[in-house]
Design a protein around this motif. Structure first.
Motif, short mmCIF file in Angstrom:
data_model
loop_
_atom_site.label_atom_id
_atom_site.label_comp_id
_atom_site.label_asym_id
_atom_site.label_seq_id
_atom_site.Cartn_x
_atom_site.Cartn_y
_atom_site.Cartn_z
N ILE A 74 0.85 -1.18 0.00
CA ILE A 74 0.00 0.00 0.00
C ILE A 74 0.88 1.23 0.00
O ILE A 74 2.01 1.20 0.50
CB ILE A 74 -0.95 -0.01 1.23
CG1 ILE A 74 -2.10 1.00 1.06
CG2 ILE A 74 -0.19 0.21 2.51
CD1 ILE A 74 -3.12 0.59 0.04
N GLY A 75 0.39 2.32 -0.58
CA GLY A 75 1.15 3.57 -0.57
C GLY A 75 2.44 3.45 -1.36
O GLY A 75 2.46 2.98 -2.50
N THR A 76 3.53 3.88 -0.73
CA THR A 76 4.84 3.86 -1.40
C THR A 76 5.23 2.43 -1.78
O THR A 76 5.85 2.21 -2.83
CB THR A 76 5.91 4.48 -0.49
OG1 THR A 76 5.52 5.83 -0.18
CG2 THR A 76 7.27 4.50 -1.16
N ARG A 100 -3.15 -3.37 -4.28
CA ARG A 100 -3.17 -2.44 -3.16
C ARG A 100 -4.20 -2.80 -2.09
O ARG A 100 -4.58 -1.95 -1.29
CB ARG A 100 -3.43 -1.03 -3.68
CG ARG A 100 -2.24 -0.44 -4.45
CD ARG A 100 -2.61 0.87 -5.12
NE ARG A 100 -1.43 1.63 -5.53
CZ ARG A 100 -0.76 1.45 -6.64
NH1 ARG A 100 -1.14 0.50 -7.49
NH2 ARG A 100 0.30 2.19 -6.93
N SER A 101 -4.64 -4.03 -2.05
CA SER A 101 -5.57 -4.44 -1.00
C SER A 101 -5.10 -5.75 -0.40
O SER A 101 -4.20 -6.41 -0.94
CB SER A 101 -7.00 -4.56 -1.56
OG SER A 101 -7.03 -5.45 -2.65
N ALA A 102 -5.70 -6.13 0.72
CA ALA A 102 -5.25 -7.34 1.41
C ALA A 102 -5.49 -8.58 0.55
O ALA A 102 -6.38 -8.63 -0.30
CB ALA A 102 -5.99 -7.47 2.74
N GLY A 103 -4.66 -9.60 0.77
CA GLY A 103 -4.77 -10.83 -0.01
C GLY A 103 -4.15 -10.67 -1.38
O GLY A 103 -3.31 -9.78 -1.61
N VAL A 104 -4.54 -11.52 -2.30
CA VAL A 104 -4.04 -11.47 -3.67
C VAL A 104 -5.21 -11.65 -4.62
O VAL A 104 -6.28 -12.12 -4.21
CB VAL A 104 -2.96 -12.56 -3.94
CG1 VAL A 104 -1.71 -12.29 -3.12
CG2 VAL A 104 -3.52 -13.95 -3.65
N PRO A 105 -5.07 -11.30 -5.91
CA PRO A 105 -6.16 -11.55 -6.86
C PRO A 105 -6.55 -13.02 -6.89
O PRO A 105 -5.72 -13.91 -6.65
CB PRO A 105 -5.55 -11.10 -8.20
CG PRO A 105 -4.51 -10.10 -7.83
CD PRO A 105 -3.94 -10.58 -6.53
N GLY A 106 -7.82 -13.27 -7.21
CA GLY A 106 -8.33 -14.63 -7.14
C GLY A 106 -7.65 -15.62 -8.06
O GLY A 106 -7.65 -16.82 -7.79
N VAL A 117 5.60 -6.17 -0.15
CA VAL A 117 6.47 -5.06 0.22
C VAL A 117 5.82 -4.24 1.33
O VAL A 117 4.66 -3.82 1.21
CB VAL A 117 6.76 -4.14 -0.99
CG1 VAL A 117 7.79 -3.07 -0.62
CG2 VAL A 117 7.24 -4.96 -2.19
N SER A 118 6.58 -3.99 2.40
CA SER A 118 6.09 -3.14 3.49
C SER A 118 7.29 -2.56 4.22
O SER A 118 8.12 -3.31 4.75
CB SER A 118 5.22 -3.94 4.47
OG SER A 118 4.95 -3.19 5.63
N ALA A 119 7.40 -1.23 4.27
CA ALA A 119 8.52 -0.60 4.95
C ALA A 119 8.56 -0.98 6.42
O ALA A 119 9.63 -1.20 7.01
CB ALA A 119 8.45 0.92 4.80
N SER A 120 7.38 -1.07 7.04
CA SER A 120 7.32 -1.42 8.47
C SER A 120 7.36 -2.93 8.68
O SER A 120 7.68 -3.40 9.78
CB SER A 120 6.03 -0.87 9.08
OG SER A 120 4.89 -1.51 8.52
N GLY A 121 7.00 -3.68 7.64
CA GLY A 121 6.93 -5.13 7.78
C GLY A 121 5.66 -5.60 8.46
O GLY A 121 5.53 -6.78 8.83
N PRO A 169 10.14 7.45 7.28
CA PRO A 169 8.79 7.05 6.84
C PRO A 169 8.86 6.40 5.46
O PRO A 169 9.78 6.65 4.68
CB PRO A 169 8.04 8.39 6.77
CG PRO A 169 8.80 9.33 7.63
CD PRO A 169 10.24 8.90 7.54
N ALA A 170 7.87 5.59 5.16
CA ALA A 170 7.87 4.87 3.88
C ALA A 170 7.98 5.82 2.71
O ALA A 170 8.67 5.53 1.73
CB ALA A 170 6.61 4.01 3.77
N ARG A 171 7.30 6.98 2.78
CA ARG A 171 7.31 7.88 1.62
C ARG A 171 8.68 8.48 1.35
O ARG A 171 8.93 8.99 0.26
CB ARG A 171 6.26 8.98 1.79
CG ARG A 171 6.48 9.91 2.95
CD ARG A 171 5.31 10.89 3.06
NE ARG A 171 5.47 11.83 4.15
CZ ARG A 171 5.18 11.58 5.42
NH1 ARG A 171 4.66 10.40 5.76
NH2 ARG A 171 5.36 12.49 6.36
#
Length: 399
Positions: A74-76, A100-106, A117-121, A169-171
């Motif tokens: 999400i975001g950056t 950009r949403s939880a999970g993955v495409p069906g 990817v997540s800067a905070s993990g 910050p991630a950005r």
């Protein structure tokens, strides 16, 4: 009386131009060090490349070519997927999708690759995608803070994990997150990013950071000059090519988060199908037509709001690639929009790409705008590091 919800909100509507040429006041106004973090972009490229080299990405090389690659975040973090898609280009052998949403495409399954990817993990979007990829048997690569929940998921899935130290910050960490994504894609045979490209990109980011340094005065500092031009306006940022459009949307991200400015972003091709009409509107041509023709075009009109157009021009690297839009078309379109703006009295700034690789050119289009968003925030007395609305929204959402 202070309205409910404005706790922590400070600043002033009109930009303090003098502040930008006072290094001492700039430093005081940026207690979180966003200028310093933004100046570290070149160092981020080098460090992330080294960390990716230590990860076990070779496991991706031996397998069959992926059916599709999903970059989840999400975001950056999600913006890294857009960077991958544009650097891979139209001849990329598989689809690259930013999710950009939880999970993955069906449709994701064992034939696909998910890069979480997540800067905070710990973002729910990246964690949900990593868990779903593991359950469905898709190959997984994770990028994020060391010793985080995301690393734990990757370890359970026996998937490569590339640690990105959380220093900003991630950005302000776009390049720290992007390089591991690109190198994972290189192992999958999707991009041809080599060490020279990374070195030249890092050097370009270093050079732009030097040009945009706080001690450089406004008349020689492109980021300060652009910030002063945008002050009090409604910015429109359009990219001349797919690569430039990614940079335009990144500029929209940072203008919104750092400077709290509303902004319209997109591709010039899309603009020509409708959004170019903004130049005729109440903030564009209609407003400008009522101005005194002898007035200083940079002079403020009190509380009047005007459009300010920013065009990011690429120039292209693949003019002979028959799957790309012809370079001449992109150039004519950019020239046409500049002419339209000029005829309507709408001021226009142009940032032109430089560099020998797609990655370096992208960096050259992002660097000055990144600094611009911070200088614009500081000129309004805003702390670009602390965004009260973001913190408050997280608290309200978590309830």
């Amino acid at each position: 009386m202070e309205m409910d919800g404005t706790a922590g909100v400070s600043g002033h509507r009109h930009a303090d131009e003098a502040l930008l040429d006072d290094p001492a006041r700039l430093a005081e106004s940026d207690p979180g060090g966003m200028l310093r973090f933004t100046a570290s972009a070149g160092a981020q490229v080098r460090e992330s490349a080294a960390l990716a080299a230590e990860a076990n990405l070779s496991v991706l090389t031996d397998d069959l070519r992926a059916r599709a690659v999903v970059v989840a975040g999400i975001g950056t973090a999600a913006r890294t997927g857009d960077v991958l898609a544009t650097v891979a280009g139209p001849r990329c052998p598989v689809p690259v999708i930013s999710h950009r949403s939880a999970g993955v495409p069906g449709w994701v399954g064992a034939a696909d690759v998910v890069i979480a990817v997540s800067a905070s993990g710990r973002s729910p979007e990246a964690l949900g995608a990593a868990e779903a990829a593991h359950r469905r048997g898709a190959r997984l690569v994770a990028v994020g803070a060391p010793d985080s929940q995301l690393q734990s998921v990757a370890e359970r899935a026996r998937a490569p994990f590339i640690p990105v130290p959380r220093r900003a910050p991630a950005r302000a960490s776009l390049w720290a997150l992007t390089v591991p994504v690109l190198l994972a894609a290189r192992s999958l045979g999707l991009v041809k990013v080599n060490e020279a490209d990374l070195a030249e990109t890092a050097a370009r980011l270093d050079a732009e950071a030097d040009r945009c340094r706080p001690t450089a005065e406004s008349f020689v500092n492109p980021a300060k000059s652009l910030a002063l031009g945008l002050a009090g306006s409604v910015p429109i940022v359009w990219g001349s090519s797919p690569l430039a459009t990614v940079a335009a949307r990144r500029f929209g991200d940072t203008l919104s988060a750092n400077a709290r400015y509303p902004v319209v972003t997109g591709a010039l091709g899309e603009a020509g199908r409708g959004r170019v009409g903004l130049l005729d509107g109440v903030f564009g041509g209609l407003f400008e037509s009522g101005r005194d023709i002898f007035a200083d075009p940079d002079e403020s009109d009190g509380d009047a709001t005007r459009l300010r157009l920013v065009i990011l021009r690429d120039g292209g690297l693949n003019a002979d690639d028959d799957t790309d839009e012809p370079l001449a078309v992109e150039e004519r379109r950019a020239d046409a929009v500049q002419t339209l703006a000029e005829r309507r009295g709408v001021r226009c700034d142009v940032v032109t790409a430089e560099g020998g690789s797609a990655l370096e050119r992208l960096a050259s289009l992002m660097a000055v705008p990144d600094f611009t968003s911070i200088y614009l925030a500081l000129a309004h007395g805003l702390d670009p590091m602390a965004v009260p609305a973001i913190t408050e929204m997280k608290e309200l959402s978590n309830q």
